[in-house]
Scaffold this active site. Sequence first.
Site, short mmCIF file in Angstrom:
data_model
loop_
_atom_site.label_atom_id
_atom_site.label_comp_id
_atom_site.label_asym_id
_atom_site.label_seq_id
_atom_site.Cartn_x
_atom_site.Cartn_y
_atom_site.Cartn_z
N SER A 24 0.94 -1.32 0.05
CA SER A 24 -0.05 0.02 0.09
C SER A 24 0.86 1.24 0.32
O SER A 24 0.35 2.29 0.00
CB SER A 24 -0.90 -0.08 1.07
OG SER A 24 -0.07 -0.14 2.55
N ASN A 111 -2.47 -2.44 13.27
CA ASN A 111 -3.91 -2.31 13.20
C ASN A 111 -4.46 -0.93 14.02
O ASN A 111 -5.05 -0.25 13.54
CB ASN A 111 -4.60 -3.59 13.84
CG ASN A 111 -4.20 -4.85 13.20
OD1 ASN A 111 -3.53 -4.82 11.89
ND2 ASN A 111 -4.55 -5.78 13.56
N THR A 156 -39.33 26.56 -11.21
CA THR A 156 -39.88 25.26 -10.79
C THR A 156 -39.99 24.39 -11.87
O THR A 156 -40.46 24.97 -12.82
CB THR A 156 -41.05 25.21 -9.68
OG1 THR A 156 -42.19 25.63 -10.43
CG2 THR A 156 -40.75 25.97 -8.54
N HIS A 157 -39.64 23.18 -11.85
CA HIS A 157 -39.72 22.22 -12.90
C HIS A 157 -39.02 22.71 -14.26
O HIS A 157 -39.19 22.54 -15.45
CB HIS A 157 -41.18 22.12 -13.63
CG HIS A 157 -42.14 21.64 -12.61
ND1 HIS A 157 -42.54 20.24 -12.11
CD2 HIS A 157 -42.80 22.34 -11.67
CE1 HIS A 157 -43.40 20.39 -11.09
NE2 HIS A 157 -43.61 21.64 -10.56
N SER A 278 -12.51 26.12 -27.67
CA SER A 278 -12.44 24.95 -28.52
C SER A 278 -11.45 24.90 -29.46
O SER A 278 -11.17 25.86 -30.08
CB SER A 278 -14.07 24.94 -29.05
OG SER A 278 -13.89 24.13 -30.22
N LYS A 284 -16.19 29.59 -29.24
CA LYS A 284 -16.65 28.74 -28.13
C LYS A 284 -15.83 29.23 -26.84
O LYS A 284 -14.73 29.70 -26.62
CB LYS A 284 -16.41 27.40 -28.14
CG LYS A 284 -17.32 26.62 -29.28
CD LYS A 284 -18.78 26.49 -28.65
CE LYS A 284 -18.86 25.47 -27.53
NZ LYS A 284 -18.77 24.04 -27.98
N TYR A 318 -9.81 -6.53 12.63
CA TYR A 318 -9.16 -5.91 11.30
C TYR A 318 -9.16 -7.35 10.37
O TYR A 318 -8.72 -8.30 10.44
CB TYR A 318 -7.76 -5.53 11.68
CG TYR A 318 -6.86 -5.00 10.63
CD1 TYR A 318 -7.06 -3.59 9.91
CD2 TYR A 318 -6.19 -5.91 9.74
CE1 TYR A 318 -6.36 -3.43 8.85
CE2 TYR A 318 -5.45 -5.66 8.47
CZ TYR A 318 -5.54 -4.09 8.32
OH TYR A 318 -4.92 -4.00 7.07
N LYS A 326 -8.58 3.38 1.84
CA LYS A 326 -7.52 4.72 1.77
C LYS A 326 -7.81 5.41 0.28
O LYS A 326 -7.97 6.63 0.40
CB LYS A 326 -6.29 4.48 1.94
CG LYS A 326 -5.96 4.11 3.64
CD LYS A 326 -4.34 3.82 3.58
CE LYS A 326 -4.43 3.05 4.98
NZ LYS A 326 -5.11 1.62 4.86
N1 ARG Z 1 -1.30 -1.48 5.18
C1 ARG Z 1 -2.20 -1.86 6.17
C2 ARG Z 1 -3.58 -1.01 6.00
O1 ARG Z 1 -3.56 -0.15 5.60
C3 ARG Z 1 -1.59 -1.54 7.57
C4 ARG Z 1 -2.16 -2.56 8.85
C5 ARG Z 1 -1.64 -3.97 8.39
N2 ARG Z 1 -2.26 -4.67 9.49
C6 ARG Z 1 -1.94 -5.90 9.36
N3 ARG Z 1 -2.32 -6.65 10.35
N4 ARG Z 1 -1.48 -6.55 8.26
O2 ARG Z 1 -4.42 -1.55 6.64
#
Ligand code: ARG
Length: 459
Positions: A24, A111, A156-157, A278, A284, A318, A326
């Site tokens: 990530s 976590n 309206t409408h 444009s 335009k 978790y 994210k």
């Molecule tokens: N990159 C993970 C997330 O965004 C972090 C938490 C990871 N926890 C785990 N038990 N692998 O959720």
Amino acid sequence: MSNKMWGGRFASGPDAIMEEINASIGFDQKLASQDIAGSLAHVAMLAKTGIVDAADAAAIAEGLKTIRGEIESGSFTFSRALEDIHMNVESRLAALVGPAAGRLHTARSRNDQVALDFRLWVRDTADQIDGQLRDLQKVLASKALEHAGSVMPGFTHMQSAQPITFGHHLLAYVEMLGRDRGRFQDARKRLNECPLGAAALAGTSFPIDRDQTAKALGFDRPTANSLDSVSDRDFALEALAAAAICATHLSRFAEEIVLWATSQFAFAALSDKFSTGSSIMPQKRNPDAAELVRGKSGRVIGALTGLLIVMKGLPLAYSKDMQEDKEGTFDSLQTLSLCLAAMTGMVADLAPDTARMEAAAGAGFSTATDLADWLVRALNMPFRDAHHVTGRVVALAAEKKVGLEDLSLDDLRGIEPKITDAVFAVLGVQNSVASRVSYGGTAPANVKSQAERWLTALQ
Ligand code: ARG
């Protein structure tokens, strides 16, 4: 090679595809400053409670500050093999301060760490959005004050309904944005509990002080249930819901700007700064920024739906699914922020053609309700009868292809003999708006005082 952060029980490293699906760092590096702030608060608590000795804690804190500098200056190298922001920072810390770095993660898990970092990011961003909403409200309210008496058609409408003032129309958005701010502020109150110390899911056997870390990070209190702490993403969902509603408001306004900017409406022109040309049609002037504000509401709404779906089947606590929280959240709130900035710029520069709007305000027999109200007031007619008489007047004007105010007194008396020439005073659009003095109505006097009330409140 197995992962040096958690690879104790693994003989080999992950498959390349495993690394790709698992990592990530490509997006959660955005949490770097929150991650370091959380770690600094955590290590200070570990030192104060004697869980880590003062010398190690000081070395860790120094190292974290060095890393913060490296990230801010762009010299930090993020590694996908290290999965996420948490392990990238921790690994660099080990390189900087040696074995003491390994003590930072005492009484903590990724976590609760990620739950904390993400909360902090949402909180920071929601605060920034609140400021932007306020800026847009200010620009709208000052335009509204300037145009408290500028008449335009109210619809309206999408059909001409009754004349209104341009200021009144703008203040409608000030109200909406006020509720948007209320939603973000309300979400922030529930968000503001600190999950740090929940550890993996069950809490910890170390004598941590959760009040200390909560306070250090600006939270009102620690969260009360460790399972909930690591599995809750309500704070993101609430921010996304507030963002989706707000984006919907901006989209409606953007749609109106697109209409107003057409040569058919020509109610208002966008400045060159917020128009594009444009490549083929030289005449335009396209309202691209407004169209994009309208279009981007799609992804903001989509992010809410996306996260609701990620969360809905997850057992406590978790699960890695939650890493999918994210990108949508980052995108939604950053997109909203961009849309707010664009809207503020467009509104500040928006040049209404007040003469054209006033002329349009009279079209479509828009003062018919004023005529009906006059029949009730002046002739003491029941409203339903007045409505019927007015309908006949409108039909006659339509047949003659003239406006209501262009009919003669004889024309009017042919329909209702008791009508006097005093009726002409209510058939003009200025008189129409001036008469709408009920609280919340469009009368210029009301709009002026509402705009002033907002401008004072927004100071
Ligand atoms: N990159 C993970 C997330 O965004 C972090 C938490 C990871 N926890 C785990 N038990 N692998 O959720």
